[in-house]
Motif scaffolding. Structure first.
Motif, PDB file in Angstrom:
ATOM      1  N   LEU A  35      -5.065   3.979   9.524  1.00  0.00           N
ATOM      2  CA  LEU A  35      -6.036   3.078   8.909  1.00  0.00           C
ATOM      3  C   LEU A  35      -7.247   3.845   8.392  1.00  0.00           C
ATOM      4  CD1 LEU A  35      -5.817   0.103  11.410  1.00  0.00           C
ATOM      5  CD2 LEU A  35      -5.070   0.091   9.030  1.00  0.00           C
ATOM      6  N   ASP A  36      -7.666   4.871   9.110  1.00  0.00           N
ATOM      7  CA  ASP A  36      -8.760   5.725   8.625  1.00  0.00           C
ATOM      8  C   ASP A  36      -8.358   6.451   7.343  1.00  0.00           C
ATOM      9  OD1 ASP A  36     -10.687   5.089  10.470  1.00  0.00           O
ATOM     10  OD2 ASP A  36     -10.413   6.879  11.713  1.00  0.00           O
ATOM     11  N   VAL A  54       1.002   0.615   5.612  1.00  0.00           N
ATOM     12  CA  VAL A  54       0.180   1.744   6.066  1.00  0.00           C
ATOM     13  C   VAL A  54       0.371   1.959   7.558  1.00  0.00           C
ATOM     14  CG1 VAL A  54      -2.194   2.437   6.564  1.00  0.00           C
ATOM     15  CG2 VAL A  54      -1.575   1.693   4.263  1.00  0.00           C
ATOM     16  N   GLN A  55       0.284   0.883   8.324  1.00  0.00           N
ATOM     17  CA  GLN A  55       0.392   1.010   9.777  1.00  0.00           C
ATOM     18  C   GLN A  55       1.806   1.406  10.198  1.00  0.00           C
ATOM     19  OE1 GLN A  55      -2.046  -2.221  11.936  1.00  0.00           O
ATOM     20  NE2 GLN A  55      -1.702  -3.054   9.876  1.00  0.00           N
ATOM     21  N   MET A  56       2.810   0.881   9.516  1.00  0.00           N
ATOM     22  CA  MET A  56       4.191   1.121   9.914  1.00  0.00           C
ATOM     23  C   MET A  56       4.716   2.477   9.464  1.00  0.00           C
ATOM     24  SD  MET A  56       5.513  -2.708   8.896  1.00  0.00           S
ATOM     25  CE  MET A  56       7.192  -2.603   9.486  1.00  0.00           C
ATOM     26  N   TYR A  57       4.322   2.906   8.225  1.00  0.00           N
ATOM     27  CA  TYR A  57       4.926   4.103   7.632  1.00  0.00           C
ATOM     28  C   TYR A  57       3.931   5.082   7.019  1.00  0.00           C
ATOM     29  CZ  TYR A  57       8.742   0.743   7.886  1.00  0.00           C
ATOM     30  OH  TYR A  57       9.635  -0.197   8.324  1.00  0.00           O
ATOM     31  N   GLY A  58       2.661   4.687   6.851  1.00  0.00           N
ATOM     32  CA  GLY A  58       1.668   5.592   6.286  1.00  0.00           C
ATOM     33  C   GLY A  58       1.239   5.205   4.877  1.00  0.00           C
ATOM     34  N   VAL A  59       0.168   5.856   4.405  1.00  0.00           N
ATOM     35  CA  VAL A  59      -0.440   5.530   3.114  1.00  0.00           C
ATOM     36  C   VAL A  59       0.529   5.768   1.959  1.00  0.00           C
ATOM     37  CG1 VAL A  59      -2.323   6.111   1.518  1.00  0.00           C
ATOM     38  CG2 VAL A  59      -2.764   5.982   3.986  1.00  0.00           C
ATOM     39  N   GLU A  60       1.325   6.814   2.042  1.00  0.00           N
ATOM     40  CA  GLU A  60       2.231   7.148   0.944  1.00  0.00           C
ATOM     41  C   GLU A  60       3.215   6.010   0.671  1.00  0.00           C
ATOM     42  OE1 GLU A  60       5.471  10.630   0.083  1.00  0.00           O
ATOM     43  OE2 GLU A  60       3.587  11.235   1.042  1.00  0.00           O
ATOM     44  N   ALA A  61       3.721   5.384   1.717  1.00  0.00           N
ATOM     45  CA  ALA A  61       4.651   4.261   1.541  1.00  0.00           C
ATOM     46  C   ALA A  61       3.950   3.072   0.896  1.00  0.00           C
ATOM     47  CB  ALA A  61       5.254   3.866   2.886  1.00  0.00           C
ATOM     48  N   ALA A  62       2.711   2.803   1.325  1.00  0.00           N
ATOM     49  CA  ALA A  62       1.956   1.688   0.746  1.00  0.00           C
ATOM     50  C   ALA A  62       1.674   1.922  -0.731  1.00  0.00           C
ATOM     51  CB  ALA A  62       0.652   1.498   1.510  1.00  0.00           C
ATOM     52  N   ASP A  63       1.376   3.153  -1.099  1.00  0.00           N
ATOM     53  CA  ASP A  63       1.129   3.475  -2.505  1.00  0.00           C
ATOM     54  C   ASP A  63       2.403   3.342  -3.339  1.00  0.00           C
ATOM     55  OD1 ASP A  63      -1.515   3.933  -1.964  1.00  0.00           O
ATOM     56  OD2 ASP A  63      -1.370   6.125  -1.987  1.00  0.00           O
ATOM     57  N   ALA A  64       3.534   3.750  -2.784  1.00  0.00           N
ATOM     58  CA  ALA A  64       4.803   3.629  -3.504  1.00  0.00           C
ATOM     59  C   ALA A  64       5.147   2.158  -3.730  1.00  0.00           C
ATOM     60  CB  ALA A  64       5.914   4.328  -2.726  1.00  0.00           C
ATOM     61  N   PHE A  65       4.879   1.319  -2.741  1.00  0.00           N
ATOM     62  CA  PHE A  65       5.104  -0.124  -2.891  1.00  0.00           C
ATOM     63  C   PHE A  65       4.265  -0.679  -4.033  1.00  0.00           C
ATOM     64  CE2 PHE A  65       3.120  -4.240  -1.970  1.00  0.00           C
ATOM     65  CZ  PHE A  65       4.217  -5.074  -2.009  1.00  0.00           C
ATOM     66  N   LEU A  66       2.990  -0.326  -4.085  1.00  0.00           N
ATOM     67  CA  LEU A  66       2.114  -0.841  -5.138  1.00  0.00           C
ATOM     68  C   LEU A  66       2.578  -0.363  -6.513  1.00  0.00           C
ATOM     69  CD1 LEU A  66      -0.356  -2.456  -5.966  1.00  0.00           C
ATOM     70  CD2 LEU A  66      -1.747  -0.393  -5.598  1.00  0.00           C
ATOM     71  N   GLU A  67       2.978   0.888  -6.593  1.00  0.00           N
ATOM     72  CA  GLU A  67       3.463   1.421  -7.869  1.00  0.00           C
ATOM     73  C   GLU A  67       4.699   0.653  -8.340  1.00  0.00           C
ATOM     74  OE1 GLU A  67       5.044   5.669  -9.741  1.00  0.00           O
ATOM     75  OE2 GLU A  67       3.999   5.638  -7.812  1.00  0.00           O
ATOM     76  N   SER A  68       5.602   0.345  -7.418  1.00  0.00           N
ATOM     77  CA  SER A  68       6.800  -0.421  -7.771  1.00  0.00           C
ATOM     78  C   SER A  68       6.429  -1.834  -8.207  1.00  0.00           C
ATOM     79  CB  SER A  68       7.765  -0.480  -6.582  1.00  0.00           C
ATOM     80  OG  SER A  68       8.317   0.779  -6.311  1.00  0.00           O
ATOM     81  N   TYR A  69       5.502  -2.441  -7.509  1.00  0.00           N
ATOM     82  CA  TYR A  69       5.077  -3.802  -7.869  1.00  0.00           C
ATOM     83  C   TYR A  69       4.468  -3.819  -9.270  1.00  0.00           C
ATOM     84  CZ  TYR A  69       2.499  -8.180  -7.922  1.00  0.00           C
ATOM     85  OH  TYR A  69       2.011  -9.416  -8.279  1.00  0.00           O
ATOM     86  N   LEU A  70       3.581  -2.883  -9.552  1.00  0.00           N
ATOM     87  CA  LEU A  70       2.909  -2.845 -10.851  1.00  0.00           C
ATOM     88  C   LEU A  70       3.896  -2.637 -11.993  1.00  0.00           C
ATOM     89  CD1 LEU A  70      -0.234  -0.742  -9.870  1.00  0.00           C
ATOM     90  CD2 LEU A  70      -0.197  -3.165 -10.499  1.00  0.00           C
ATOM     91  N   SER A  71       5.022  -1.997 -11.707  1.00  0.00           N
ATOM     92  CA  SER A  71       6.009  -1.720 -12.755  1.00  0.00           C
ATOM     93  C   SER A  71       6.810  -2.951 -13.152  1.00  0.00           C
ATOM     94  CB  SER A  71       6.954  -0.607 -12.309  1.00  0.00           C
ATOM     95  OG  SER A  71       7.840  -1.059 -11.294  1.00  0.00           O
TER      96      SER A  71
END
Length: 320
Positions: free
Chosen positions: A302-303, A235-252
């Motif tokens: 972060l907000d 989130v801090q490095m690239y934004g919320v969208e990147a963090a969400d994409a990471f989680l989606e990949s992990y869950l898969s």
């Protein structure tokens, strides 16, 4: 040991270099050494060691943070146990070589380990593929089987004393997050976790993850802390969208037992580690080439993350 070479080893003492050579084995000679970038809580050195016709690369970590050592005096033993467990499970981790647990030989508590190939990548040409690689490697860690180590997860922040940060523009969201983490914890089964999994602790070679470093915080705990901590960094490095994409990949790709990492509780429990703040740029990021971040940008991201987690919590239903 050639006394004249001491000045070329990033400040390492003669007795430390002698200890390294003795632990590597007969005929070992340290021929070069340099301080490695990225760490902020300990001194980390890359060493080249000649032994007969072979040349080894090793890493020496020396624990220099007196406050951390006061709180956790067995840091060198902790990292030793973590490295041994990771290696026994077949994970892409450094191999433990030696430990000076109290600094009796080196002057500081120290751990000597092999050096993994690869480098940290913080400017990927293929961001989705890079996020997928991070997720896949973390899922591999969480799938590892082996006897538990004696260290267990704990939060770094005093949850009962949390207050809404003064720097936020969305105090309602932070207030809701604090309410949730102060409530009943989500269930989980303890598993071996890295505890500090984020992009600067992951090495890449030829577009693939070549290994994971910095195992000193590894412990038995909820896998959601690993995903949540990595997401907080993303989130801090690239934004919320990147963090969400990471989680989606992990869950898969991850196993579904042990901990529901999709539960926003785990992300919230990691997010409150930023409090009280205000946010600051982690020095490892600019040291490793990510130099466009500012405290103001981090606060805004972060907000945005806090608001997204509150929205997710409102619709989340814990599977039975």
């Amino acid at each position: 040991m050639n006394e004249n070479l001491v000045g070329e080893f990033a400040g390492l003492s003669t007795k430390t270099l002698l200890w390294v050579e003795e632990r590597v084995g007969p005929g070992a000679k340290v021929i070069s050494g340099a301080s490695l970038k990225g760490g902020i809580s300990s001194a980390v050195y890359g060493l080249k060691i000649k032994q007969g016709d072979h040349c080894h690369e090793a890493v020496l970590r020396q624990f220099t943070n007196t406050e951390w050592l006061r709180e956790e005096p067995e840091l060198a033993l902790h990292e030793t146990a973590a490295l041994q467990a990771a290696s026994a499970a077949g994970l892409s981790s450094p191999r433990w070589v030696a430990c000076d647990p109290d600094g009796g030989a080196c002057g500081l508590p120290s751990v000597l380990m092999t050096r993994l190939p690869g480098r940290v990548v913080l400017d990927p040409a293929d961001l989705p593929g890079w996020l997928g690689g991070l997720a896949w490697k973390l899922a591999e860690i969480h799938a590892a089987e082996g006897p538990p180590i004696e260290w267990s997860y704990f939060t770094y922040n005093e949850v009962s004393r949390l207050t809404v940060p003064e720097w936020t523009r969305v105090p309602e969201a932070w207030g809701r997050i604090i309410d949730r983490v102060q409530g009943l914890p989500s269930p989980y089964r303890p598993q071996f976790i890295h505890r500090d999994y984020h992009p600067t602790n992951v090495l890449w070679q030829e577009g693939e993850v070549s290994g994971v470093v910095d195992w000193v915080n590894a412990c038995m705990g909820p896998t959601g802390i690993d995903t949540g901590h990595c997401r907080l960094n993303l989130v801090q490095m690239y934004g919320v969208e990147a963090a969400d994409a990471f989680l989606e990949s992990y869950l898969s790709v991850a196993r579904k037992d042990g901990c529901n990492v999709n539960d926003p509780y785990w992300d919230m429990l990691c997010l409150i580690e930023m409090l009280p703040g205000p946010p600051e740029v982690y020095q490892g990021w600019p040291d490793l080439g990510l130099d466009a971040l500012t405290p103001e940008l981090l606060a805004r991201r972060l907000d945005e993350y806090a608001e997204s987690l509150v929205r997710k919590l409102a619709s989340f239903v814990q599977p039975r």
